[in-house]
Motif scaffolding. Structure first.
Motif, PDB file in Angstrom:
ATOM      1  N   ASP A 122      -2.414 -36.798  31.640  1.00  0.00           N
ATOM      2  CA  ASP A 122      -2.614 -35.994  30.417  1.00  0.00           C
ATOM      3  C   ASP A 122      -1.731 -36.361  29.222  1.00  0.00           C
ATOM      4  O   ASP A 122      -1.192 -35.462  28.556  1.00  0.00           O
ATOM      5  CB  ASP A 122      -2.428 -34.499  30.738  1.00  0.00           C
ATOM      6  CG  ASP A 122      -3.438 -33.984  31.745  1.00  0.00           C
ATOM      7  OD1 ASP A 122      -4.272 -34.779  32.210  1.00  0.00           O
ATOM      8  OD2 ASP A 122      -3.388 -32.780  32.070  1.00  0.00           O
ATOM      9  N   PHE A 178      -1.021 -32.323  23.787  1.00  0.00           N
ATOM     10  CA  PHE A 178       0.237 -32.087  24.519  1.00  0.00           C
ATOM     11  C   PHE A 178       1.435 -32.772  23.852  1.00  0.00           C
ATOM     12  O   PHE A 178       2.551 -32.703  24.363  1.00  0.00           O
ATOM     13  CB  PHE A 178       0.118 -32.574  25.969  1.00  0.00           C
ATOM     14  CG  PHE A 178      -0.858 -31.776  26.801  1.00  0.00           C
ATOM     15  CD1 PHE A 178      -0.732 -30.392  26.919  1.00  0.00           C
ATOM     16  CD2 PHE A 178      -1.899 -32.396  27.471  1.00  0.00           C
ATOM     17  CE1 PHE A 178      -1.628 -29.647  27.682  1.00  0.00           C
ATOM     18  CE2 PHE A 178      -2.799 -31.667  28.245  1.00  0.00           C
ATOM     19  CZ  PHE A 178      -2.663 -30.295  28.349  1.00  0.00           C
ATOM     20  N   ASP A 224      -7.111 -33.816  30.565  1.00  0.00           N
ATOM     21  CA  ASP A 224      -7.503 -32.421  30.582  1.00  0.00           C
ATOM     22  C   ASP A 224      -8.723 -32.355  29.655  1.00  0.00           C
ATOM     23  O   ASP A 224      -8.674 -32.900  28.537  1.00  0.00           O
ATOM     24  CB  ASP A 224      -6.329 -31.587  30.034  1.00  0.00           C
ATOM     25  CG  ASP A 224      -6.282 -30.176  30.573  1.00  0.00           C
ATOM     26  OD1 ASP A 224      -6.737 -29.956  31.715  1.00  0.00           O
ATOM     27  OD2 ASP A 224      -5.773 -29.292  29.852  1.00  0.00           O
ATOM     28  N   HIS A 257     -11.544 -29.764  28.559  1.00  0.00           N
ATOM     29  CA  HIS A 257     -12.142 -28.421  28.618  1.00  0.00           C
ATOM     30  C   HIS A 257     -13.344 -28.279  27.687  1.00  0.00           C
ATOM     31  O   HIS A 257     -13.324 -28.795  26.562  1.00  0.00           O
ATOM     32  CB  HIS A 257     -11.104 -27.380  28.194  1.00  0.00           C
ATOM     33  CG  HIS A 257      -9.900 -27.310  29.085  1.00  0.00           C
ATOM     34  ND1 HIS A 257      -9.980 -27.161  30.447  1.00  0.00           N
ATOM     35  CD2 HIS A 257      -8.570 -27.356  28.799  1.00  0.00           C
ATOM     36  CE1 HIS A 257      -8.757 -27.105  30.961  1.00  0.00           C
ATOM     37  NE2 HIS A 257      -7.878 -27.239  29.992  1.00  0.00           N
ATOM     38  N   TRP A 273      -3.668 -20.097  27.687  1.00  0.00           N
ATOM     39  CA  TRP A 273      -3.118 -21.146  26.823  1.00  0.00           C
ATOM     40  C   TRP A 273      -3.800 -21.125  25.466  1.00  0.00           C
ATOM     41  O   TRP A 273      -4.910 -20.607  25.338  1.00  0.00           O
ATOM     42  CB  TRP A 273      -3.362 -22.517  27.482  1.00  0.00           C
ATOM     43  CG  TRP A 273      -2.796 -22.645  28.855  1.00  0.00           C
ATOM     44  CD1 TRP A 273      -3.486 -22.639  30.028  1.00  0.00           C
ATOM     45  CD2 TRP A 273      -1.414 -22.792  29.205  1.00  0.00           C
ATOM     46  NE1 TRP A 273      -2.615 -22.777  31.094  1.00  0.00           N
ATOM     47  CE2 TRP A 273      -1.347 -22.868  30.616  1.00  0.00           C
ATOM     48  CE3 TRP A 273      -0.232 -22.850  28.465  1.00  0.00           C
ATOM     49  CZ2 TRP A 273      -0.126 -23.019  31.298  1.00  0.00           C
ATOM     50  CZ3 TRP A 273       0.973 -23.003  29.145  1.00  0.00           C
ATOM     51  CH2 TRP A 273       1.007 -23.077  30.546  1.00  0.00           C
ATOM     52  N   HIS A 285      -6.978 -26.011  23.823  1.00  0.00           N
ATOM     53  CA  HIS A 285      -6.417 -27.369  23.901  1.00  0.00           C
ATOM     54  C   HIS A 285      -7.385 -28.305  24.611  1.00  0.00           C
ATOM     55  O   HIS A 285      -8.199 -27.861  25.426  1.00  0.00           O
ATOM     56  CB  HIS A 285      -5.063 -27.358  24.635  1.00  0.00           C
ATOM     57  CG  HIS A 285      -5.178 -26.946  26.072  1.00  0.00           C
ATOM     58  ND1 HIS A 285      -5.277 -25.629  26.468  1.00  0.00           N
ATOM     59  CD2 HIS A 285      -5.244 -27.674  27.215  1.00  0.00           C
ATOM     60  CE1 HIS A 285      -5.395 -25.572  27.769  1.00  0.00           C
ATOM     61  NE2 HIS A 285      -5.387 -26.799  28.268  1.00  0.00           N
ATOM     62  N   LYS A 315     -10.457 -33.464  34.186  1.00  0.00           N
ATOM     63  CA  LYS A 315     -10.288 -32.209  34.939  1.00  0.00           C
ATOM     64  C   LYS A 315     -10.376 -31.031  33.985  1.00  0.00           C
ATOM     65  O   LYS A 315     -10.154 -31.188  32.780  1.00  0.00           O
ATOM     66  CB  LYS A 315      -8.956 -32.214  35.668  1.00  0.00           C
ATOM     67  CG  LYS A 315      -7.779 -32.327  34.740  1.00  0.00           C
ATOM     68  CD  LYS A 315      -6.534 -32.605  35.528  1.00  0.00           C
ATOM     69  CE  LYS A 315      -5.366 -32.661  34.572  1.00  0.00           C
ATOM     70  NZ  LYS A 315      -5.233 -31.424  33.786  1.00  0.00           N
ATOM     71  N   TYR A 325      -5.214 -27.626  37.209  1.00  0.00           N
ATOM     72  CA  TYR A 325      -3.950 -28.278  36.885  1.00  0.00           C
ATOM     73  C   TYR A 325      -3.849 -29.596  37.643  1.00  0.00           C
ATOM     74  O   TYR A 325      -3.339 -30.584  37.126  1.00  0.00           O
ATOM     75  CB  TYR A 325      -2.767 -27.382  37.261  1.00  0.00           C
ATOM     76  CG  TYR A 325      -2.654 -26.120  36.438  1.00  0.00           C
ATOM     77  CD1 TYR A 325      -2.966 -26.137  35.080  1.00  0.00           C
ATOM     78  CD2 TYR A 325      -2.234 -24.923  37.014  1.00  0.00           C
ATOM     79  CE1 TYR A 325      -2.859 -24.981  34.324  1.00  0.00           C
ATOM     80  CE2 TYR A 325      -2.122 -23.769  36.261  1.00  0.00           C
ATOM     81  CZ  TYR A 325      -2.433 -23.806  34.922  1.00  0.00           C
ATOM     82  OH  TYR A 325      -2.322 -22.664  34.181  1.00  0.00           O
ATOM     83  N   LEU A 365       2.433 -35.471  31.572  1.00  0.00           N
ATOM     84  CA  LEU A 365       2.610 -34.106  31.073  1.00  0.00           C
ATOM     85  C   LEU A 365       1.654 -33.179  31.829  1.00  0.00           C
ATOM     86  O   LEU A 365       0.532 -33.592  32.120  1.00  0.00           O
ATOM     87  CB  LEU A 365       2.272 -34.073  29.576  1.00  0.00           C
ATOM     88  CG  LEU A 365       2.984 -35.160  28.730  1.00  0.00           C
ATOM     89  CD1 LEU A 365       2.403 -35.213  27.333  1.00  0.00           C
ATOM     90  CD2 LEU A 365       4.486 -34.945  28.710  1.00  0.00           C
ATOM     91  N   ALA A 366       2.009 -32.012  32.108  1.00  0.00           N
ATOM     92  CA  ALA A 366       3.355 -31.481  31.966  1.00  0.00           C
ATOM     93  C   ALA A 366       3.956 -31.348  33.371  1.00  0.00           C
ATOM     94  O   ALA A 366       3.272 -30.975  34.303  1.00  0.00           O
ATOM     95  CB  ALA A 366       3.315 -30.106  31.287  1.00  0.00           C
ATOM     96  N   TYR A 370       3.141 -28.124  35.373  1.00  0.00           N
ATOM     97  CA  TYR A 370       1.752 -27.749  35.656  1.00  0.00           C
ATOM     98  C   TYR A 370       0.991 -28.926  36.268  1.00  0.00           C
ATOM     99  O   TYR A 370       0.889 -29.045  37.480  1.00  0.00           O
ATOM    100  CB  TYR A 370       1.057 -27.164  34.404  1.00  0.00           C
ATOM    101  CG  TYR A 370       1.713 -25.878  34.025  1.00  0.00           C
ATOM    102  CD1 TYR A 370       1.396 -24.706  34.696  1.00  0.00           C
ATOM    103  CD2 TYR A 370       2.743 -25.852  33.071  1.00  0.00           C
ATOM    104  CE1 TYR A 370       2.061 -23.519  34.426  1.00  0.00           C
ATOM    105  CE2 TYR A 370       3.417 -24.670  32.789  1.00  0.00           C
ATOM    106  CZ  TYR A 370       3.069 -23.512  33.474  1.00  0.00           C
ATOM    107  OH  TYR A 370       3.731 -22.346  33.219  1.00  0.00           O
ATOM    108  N   CYS A 371       0.464 -29.798  35.430  1.00  0.00           N
ATOM    109  CA  CYS A 371      -0.431 -30.820  35.978  1.00  0.00           C
ATOM    110  C   CYS A 371       0.280 -31.822  36.873  1.00  0.00           C
ATOM    111  O   CYS A 371      -0.258 -32.218  37.903  1.00  0.00           O
ATOM    112  CB  CYS A 371      -1.189 -31.504  34.856  1.00  0.00           C
ATOM    113  SG  CYS A 371      -2.420 -30.368  34.203  1.00  0.00           S
ATOM    114  N   ILE A 392       6.636 -28.001  30.054  1.00  0.00           N
ATOM    115  CA  ILE A 392       6.354 -26.982  29.038  1.00  0.00           C
ATOM    116  C   ILE A 392       7.504 -25.962  29.005  1.00  0.00           C
ATOM    117  O   ILE A 392       7.924 -25.541  27.938  1.00  0.00           O
ATOM    118  CB  ILE A 392       5.001 -26.282  29.329  1.00  0.00           C
ATOM    119  CG1 ILE A 392       3.839 -27.294  29.203  1.00  0.00           C
ATOM    120  CG2 ILE A 392       4.796 -25.092  28.387  1.00  0.00           C
ATOM    121  CD1 ILE A 392       2.456 -26.729  29.552  1.00  0.00           C
TER     122      ILE A 392
HETATM  123  C1  VGL Z   1      -1.772 -28.512  31.419  1.00  0.00           C
HETATM  124  C2  VGL Z   1      -1.547 -26.308  30.852  1.00  0.00           C
HETATM  125  C3  VGL Z   1      -2.907 -26.210  30.620  1.00  0.00           C
HETATM  126  C4  VGL Z   1      -1.117 -29.792  31.851  1.00  0.00           C
HETATM  127  C5  VGL Z   1      -3.138 -28.430  31.211  1.00  0.00           C
HETATM  128  O1  VGL Z   1      -1.697 -30.868  31.635  1.00  0.00           O
HETATM  129  O2  VGL Z   1       0.014 -29.711  32.397  1.00  0.00           O
HETATM  130  N1  VGL Z   1      -0.996 -27.452  31.251  1.00  0.00           N
HETATM  131  N2  VGL Z   1      -3.688 -27.277  30.799  1.00  0.00           N
END
Ligand code: VGL
Ligand code: ZN
Length: 202
Positions: A8, A13, A46, A48, A77, A80, A105, A114, A145-146, A149-150, A175
């Motif tokens: 990501d 990000f 990422d 969406h 969130w 994004h 994803k 994630y 990143l991050a 999370y991911c 994050i």
């Molecule tokens: C992510 C929060 C929401 C990431 C993706 O890539 O870590 N974090 N979507």
């Protein structure tokens, strides 16, 4: 055979993006420097749809709130990484020549993802695990990143799937919604069997 998974590294990000990870841009130079050490390189995005269930705006709420959706906790969130927008593109300062395949994803409207392997409900796979297995790739190095999370959830799934896992600490940024999230994420990955290293140790 060393395989690099670049997680990501997308405009949203990076500083100036809608879900900017502090220092997120600093990972790019580190990744570019270590790329030649890897036999295989994959990236994730990422990805969406608009009005994704992880967006606070979809629920008319504020980002960072947590809500329950379909029996699962969901952090909300800012909008994004919306498919086919500038924010979702991989940073052009990242050397993308070696990237063999990109895995998306978070594309289902009704579930977040994630991990780079499975959605958060563990219903759908991104195809990455099968792809790696087909190529007999077992040693995975994670950057991007991050961290909290991911990277974290991808690493835990990779360990679950019996891959050998390294996380390159100076090529990841967190994050840190809560100040110790980064530290806790590295500790969790380590306790599950990942080796936490610096880029200089590859
Ligand atoms: C992510 C929060 C929401 C990431 C993706 O890539 O870590 N974090 N979507
Ligand atoms: Zn997302």
């Amino acid at each position: 055979m060393k395989t690099l998974i670049i997680t990501d590294v997308q405009h949203d990000f990076l500083p100036g993006g809608s879900l900017a990870v502090p220092g997120g841009d600093e990972v790019i130079a580190v990744i570019n420097l270590i790329l030649p050490r890897f036999n295989h390189v994959f990236a994730t995005q990422d990805w969406h749809p608009p009005q994704h269930m992880s967006f606070a705006s979809t629920h008319k709420k504020q980002p960072s709130e947590t809500i329950w959706i379909n029996g699962m906790q969901q952090i909300l969130w800012p909008d994004h990484c919306i498919q086919n927008t500038y924010g979702a593109e991989i940073a052009e300062s990242l050397n993308r020549e070696q990237i063999e395949k990109i895995f998306h994803k978070g594309s289902s409207p009704d579930v977040d993802s994630y991990s780079t392997f499975f959605d958060n409900a563990r219903k759908r796979s991104t195809g990455l695990a099968d792809h790696l297995k087909k190529l007999h790739l077992k040693d995975l190095y994670f950057v991007g990143l991050a961290t909290d999370y991911c990277v974290l959830y991808s690493v835990l799934d990779a360990l679950d799937l019996q891959f050998k896992v390294w996380v390159i600490r100076d090529a990841c940024r967190a994050i840190n919604l809560n100040p110790r999230d980064e530290e806790k994420a590295f500790e969790k990955m380590r306790s599950h069997g990942a080796k936490i290293i610096e880029s200089g140790q590859i």
